[in-house]
Design a protein around this motif. Structure first.
Motif, PDB file in Angstrom:
ATOM      1  N   ARG A   5       0.710  -1.168   0.065  1.00  0.00           N
ATOM      2  CA  ARG A   5      -0.087  -0.180   0.062  1.00  0.00           C
ATOM      3  C   ARG A   5       0.816   1.173   0.163  1.00  0.00           C
ATOM      4  O   ARG A   5       0.484   2.312  -0.270  1.00  0.00           O
ATOM      5  CB  ARG A   5      -1.049  -0.057   1.264  1.00  0.00           C
ATOM      6  N   LEU A   6       2.065   1.167   0.506  1.00  0.00           N
ATOM      7  CA  LEU A   6       2.976   2.300   0.616  1.00  0.00           C
ATOM      8  C   LEU A   6       3.513   2.722  -0.773  1.00  0.00           C
ATOM      9  O   LEU A   6       3.955   4.169  -0.761  1.00  0.00           O
ATOM     10  CB  LEU A   6       4.192   2.026   1.513  1.00  0.00           C
ATOM     11  N   ALA A   7       3.280   2.014  -1.891  1.00  0.00           N
ATOM     12  CA  ALA A   7       3.473   2.363  -3.120  1.00  0.00           C
ATOM     13  C   ALA A   7       2.775   3.705  -3.548  1.00  0.00           C
ATOM     14  O   ALA A   7       3.366   4.323  -4.561  1.00  0.00           O
ATOM     15  CB  ALA A   7       3.527   1.256  -4.049  1.00  0.00           C
ATOM     16  N   THR A   8       1.837   4.032  -2.979  1.00  0.00           N
ATOM     17  CA  THR A   8       0.819   4.942  -3.606  1.00  0.00           C
ATOM     18  C   THR A   8       1.287   6.351  -2.702  1.00  0.00           C
ATOM     19  O   THR A   8       0.244   7.292  -2.797  1.00  0.00           O
ATOM     20  CB  THR A   8      -0.662   4.688  -3.605  1.00  0.00           C
ATOM     21  N   THR A   9       2.069   6.278  -1.861  1.00  0.00           N
ATOM     22  CA  THR A   9       2.563   7.478  -1.059  1.00  0.00           C
ATOM     23  C   THR A   9       2.586   8.632  -1.987  1.00  0.00           C
ATOM     24  O   THR A   9       3.450   8.582  -2.883  1.00  0.00           O
ATOM     25  CB  THR A   9       3.827   7.277  -0.085  1.00  0.00           C
ATOM     26  N   ASP A  10       2.046   9.766  -1.522  1.00  0.00           N
ATOM     27  CA  ASP A  10       2.388  11.235  -2.443  1.00  0.00           C
ATOM     28  C   ASP A  10       2.453  12.346  -1.258  1.00  0.00           C
ATOM     29  O   ASP A  10       2.519  13.506  -1.800  1.00  0.00           O
ATOM     30  CB  ASP A  10       0.935  11.483  -3.086  1.00  0.00           C
ATOM     31  N   TYR A  51      -1.404  17.918   7.518  1.00  0.00           N
ATOM     32  CA  TYR A  51      -1.858  16.487   7.614  1.00  0.00           C
ATOM     33  C   TYR A  51      -3.230  16.892   6.594  1.00  0.00           C
ATOM     34  O   TYR A  51      -4.261  17.342   7.356  1.00  0.00           O
ATOM     35  CB  TYR A  51      -2.055  15.826   8.658  1.00  0.00           C
ATOM     36  N   ASP A  52      -3.354  15.879   5.633  1.00  0.00           N
ATOM     37  CA  ASP A  52      -4.663  15.915   5.001  1.00  0.00           C
ATOM     38  C   ASP A  52      -4.947  14.260   4.875  1.00  0.00           C
ATOM     39  O   ASP A  52      -4.588  13.314   4.479  1.00  0.00           O
ATOM     40  CB  ASP A  52      -4.423  16.224   3.448  1.00  0.00           C
ATOM     41  N   GLU A  53      -6.090  13.618   5.378  1.00  0.00           N
ATOM     42  CA  GLU A  53      -6.402  12.639   5.652  1.00  0.00           C
ATOM     43  C   GLU A  53      -6.967  11.937   4.466  1.00  0.00           C
ATOM     44  O   GLU A  53      -6.879  10.583   4.381  1.00  0.00           O
ATOM     45  CB  GLU A  53      -7.652  12.671   6.531  1.00  0.00           C
ATOM     46  N   ASN A  54      -7.120  12.615   3.373  1.00  0.00           N
ATOM     47  CA  ASN A  54      -7.413  12.086   2.056  1.00  0.00           C
ATOM     48  C   ASN A  54      -6.504  11.889   0.966  1.00  0.00           C
ATOM     49  O   ASN A  54      -6.327  11.469  -0.080  1.00  0.00           O
ATOM     50  CB  ASN A  54      -8.497  12.865   1.191  1.00  0.00           C
ATOM     51  N   ARG A  55      -5.169  12.135   1.667  1.00  0.00           N
ATOM     52  CA  ARG A  55      -3.973  11.698   0.897  1.00  0.00           C
ATOM     53  C   ARG A  55      -3.298  10.411   1.755  1.00  0.00           C
ATOM     54  O   ARG A  55      -3.246  10.279   2.663  1.00  0.00           O
ATOM     55  CB  ARG A  55      -2.988  12.860   0.661  1.00  0.00           C
ATOM     56  N   PRO A  77      -2.876   7.606  15.862  1.00  0.00           N
ATOM     57  CA  PRO A  77      -4.159   7.713  15.782  1.00  0.00           C
ATOM     58  C   PRO A  77      -4.786   8.195  14.466  1.00  0.00           C
ATOM     59  O   PRO A  77      -6.051   7.741  14.201  1.00  0.00           O
ATOM     60  CB  PRO A  77      -4.459   9.102  16.842  1.00  0.00           C
ATOM     61  N   ARG A  78      -3.983   8.635  13.323  1.00  0.00           N
ATOM     62  CA  ARG A  78      -4.463   8.869  12.031  1.00  0.00           C
ATOM     63  C   ARG A  78      -4.321   7.644  11.373  1.00  0.00           C
ATOM     64  O   ARG A  78      -4.396   7.587  10.326  1.00  0.00           O
ATOM     65  CB  ARG A  78      -3.518  10.028  11.793  1.00  0.00           C
ATOM     66  N   ASN A  79      -3.631   6.315  11.697  1.00  0.00           N
ATOM     67  CA  ASN A  79      -3.415   5.227  11.058  1.00  0.00           C
ATOM     68  C   ASN A  79      -2.366   5.244   9.950  1.00  0.00           C
ATOM     69  O   ASN A  79      -2.493   4.896   8.881  1.00  0.00           O
ATOM     70  CB  ASN A  79      -4.845   4.860  10.362  1.00  0.00           C
ATOM     71  N   VAL A  80      -1.573   6.390  10.213  1.00  0.00           N
ATOM     72  CA  VAL A  80      -0.387   6.754   9.408  1.00  0.00           C
ATOM     73  C   VAL A  80       0.895   5.645   9.655  1.00  0.00           C
ATOM     74  O   VAL A  80       1.418   5.810  10.633  1.00  0.00           O
ATOM     75  CB  VAL A  80      -0.072   8.148   9.381  1.00  0.00           C
TER      76      VAL A  80
END
Length: 570
Positions: A5-10, A51-55, A77-80
């Protein structure tokens, strides 16, 4: 969390400690080169403004273990997911050295890193409601007069059972990530922290020889009652209070796990404790004859050493499971929303996130292959023999209504013929796989169709049936006709014996590419409505009906379909 999933990090958010300027400059250069946005905050500052939860966000800490713990407090807490870079002096948690920063990030962005899910601990006490990743310490308060009493007594309960009275300087309730040194001081075990979800009660300077650490599950509710004044600290003082006599402390495993990114450039756990705690059953450097390639490097090497088809199946499986994570997260939001427009937005976002994960993983591994997804424009590579056919969310209507019958479907087509199929069911964790000529499996176990040959003993599944003809024509003749709302799942349930036949009035290639391989390899017969062999096509213009069965039932199905089910042009 799946490392793919980390491949889509932006976006990267870095929590930076003092004296990390040089490493931060290197991080900034790397993000510029890769077109990834970088935001930085100082240790202790809030990331709410950046922080933008949609990114798709990756958290990075530049510092020692103290900075890493601040990162956990901020990101978990932000699941990051969080990658720790050690610019301090002594670090057990932040294990990537600055000189390996770029290589570790490259590995992460290729989806080759792993993510350890670390147990956290939650404490509720007078004046404190906090979560930590290391430990909760309950200790005596040093007396003003040095000759006064220096011990504390604590009554401990596990759920409804009284454990006993701990007398000494206090106790710690720690996670496997917590201090190994504290555990060792009480003759306790070394906990390997990777995906280890337990809690440990460790007595501190106990006055009784028979008192030893106790390991409990994270669901256990630990209640600690003070018999006098005591100091409570979470993660070395990130939360702190002074308690009075008869105060009650409730400690449990936290609901949210912390996601720690580990790469092949990390200083691994047993190497770390060898260097820093004198673990003396091995040297800091593993001898070549005992060395196994570790973590991401090992998995990558195993993928590379496999044959093409086996490796492709592994990549597709990892991509499907990674895509399933945001689908589960967003599915939970759908169930709690009443507004149709808001639900539509979430479904669109779910499709987008899952599609982006899958296509990015495939493009990273097979840049020359074509990718054909329901949700994105067809991407062509230089090797036209292979096309990946993807439905990131098959069963969109079910998903939008909170129904768990949806799936992720990934098929690999060679010269027009499906050769690999992966169908993943996020809500149940079921994984259906198939390789042409080799077999079909559910969660690794071989599957096969049923052998029923009578309609009145058979369970049927209908896919898209616009006029209800299949339902009305077969319902009374069989033991029922069910409609699940996912063509990929329909074929998998046929393959695994949960149904005896499947009907689809009209299909698209992304609906069935993966399921066809799985069903055929499980022994299914797949035809069109006239009984002619079903022909898979990547084109989407013409209607393509599909009738699938266990094989023995096929003649009875075709005979009964002659009356009113075939296309009017037949």
């Amino acid at each position: 969390m799946q490392g793919r999933r980390l491949a889509t990090t932006d976006e990267l958010i870095a929590i930076v400690s003092p004296d990390s300027d040089e490493t931060l400059e290197r991080l900034a250069d790397w993000t510029d080169e890769h077109g990834i946005e970088l935001s930085t905050v100082d240790v202790g500052d809030d990331i709410g403004g950046v922080y933008d939860e949609n990114r798709a966000t990756l958290g990075v800490t530049l510092g020692g273990d103290g900075t890493f713990l601040e990162g956990i407090k901020t990101f978990a807490p932000r699941n990051v997911p969080q990658l720790g870079v050690n610019t301090g002096t002594l670090a057990f948690l932040a294990r990537v050295e600055p000189e390996d920063l770029e290589d570790a990030l490259d590995e992460t962005l290729r989806g080759r890193a792993e993510v350890d899910s670390r147990q956290q601990i939650h404490v509720d006490a007078p004046g404190v409601d906090a979560t930590g990743i290391n430990d909760v310490m309950v200790q005596q308060v040093p007396p003003e007069n040095p000759i006064d009493r220096k011990v504390t007594r604590l009554d401990v309960y596990a759920d409804d059972e009284y454990v006993g009275e701990f007398e000494g300087t206090g106790l710690a309730v720690s996670t496997p990530t917590g201090s190994t040194g504290i555990s060792l001081s009480a003759n306790g075990p070394v906990h390997y922290p990777v995906n280890n979800h337990t809690l440990q009660i460790v007595p501190l300077h106990t006055h009784k020889l028979g008192v030893r650490p106790i390991v409990v599950s994270p669901e256990t509710e630990l209640r600690i009652v003070t018999q006098g004044q005591a100091s409570l600290l979470v993660d070395g003082g990130r939360a702190h209070t002074i308690l009075s006599g008869d105060d009650e402390i409730v400690v449990t495993g936290a609901d949210k796990l912390a996601h720690v990114v580990r790469t092949s450039y990390d200083d691994h756990f047993f190497t770390a404790i060898t260097k820093k705690l004198g673990w003396d059953i091995r040297d800091a450097e593993v001898p070549p004859e005992k060395r196994l390639e570790q973590r991401s490097t090992a998995k990558s090497s195993r993928r590379e050493s496999k044959g093409f088809v086996e490796r492709a199946l592994t990549v597709a499986t990892e991509a499907a499971e990674a895509a399933g994570e945001p689908l589960c997260e967003l599915h939970g939001q759908v169930e709690s929303i009443d507004q149709k427009t808001d639900k539509s937005d979430i479904v669109t976002e779910a499709d987008h996130q899952a599609d982006r994960i899958i296509t990015t993983v495939i493009r990273n591994e097979y840049p020359n292959h074509a990718v054909f997804s329901e949700e994105s424009t067809r991407q062509y590579g230089t090797d036209t023999d292979y096309t990946w056919v993807v439905d990131p969310l098959d069963g969109t209507g079910n998903f939008a209504h909170g129904n768990p019958n949806y799936s992720v479907s990934i098929g690999l087509v060679e010269n027009g013929e499906p050769i690999i199929g992966v169908v993943y069911v996020p809500e149940t964790g079921e994984l259906f796989t198939g390789i042409a000529g080799e077999g079909a499996w559910r969660d690794g176990d071989p599957i096969a169709t049923t052998d029923r040959d009578r309609l009145d003993e058979s369970m049927l599944i209908s896919g898209y049936d616009p006029d209800g003809l299949f339902l009305s024509h077969f319902y009374q003749e069989s033991r029922g006709v069910r409609r699940l709302g996912s063509a990929a799942l329909n074929l998998c349930y046929l393959a695994s014996g949960s149904a005896d036949a499947v009907w689809e009035h009209d299909t698209y290639p992304w609906d069935i590419a993966a399921g066809l391989v799985i069903a055929r390899e499980a022994g299914a017969t797949i035809s069109d409505e006239n009984g002619d062999p079903f022909t898979f096509s990547l084109e989407t213009g013409d209607r393509s009906a599909l009738l699938g069965s266990n094989g023995t039932l096929h003649p009875a199905l075709l005979e009964h379909m002659e009356d009113g089910i075939q296309s009017p042009t037949q």
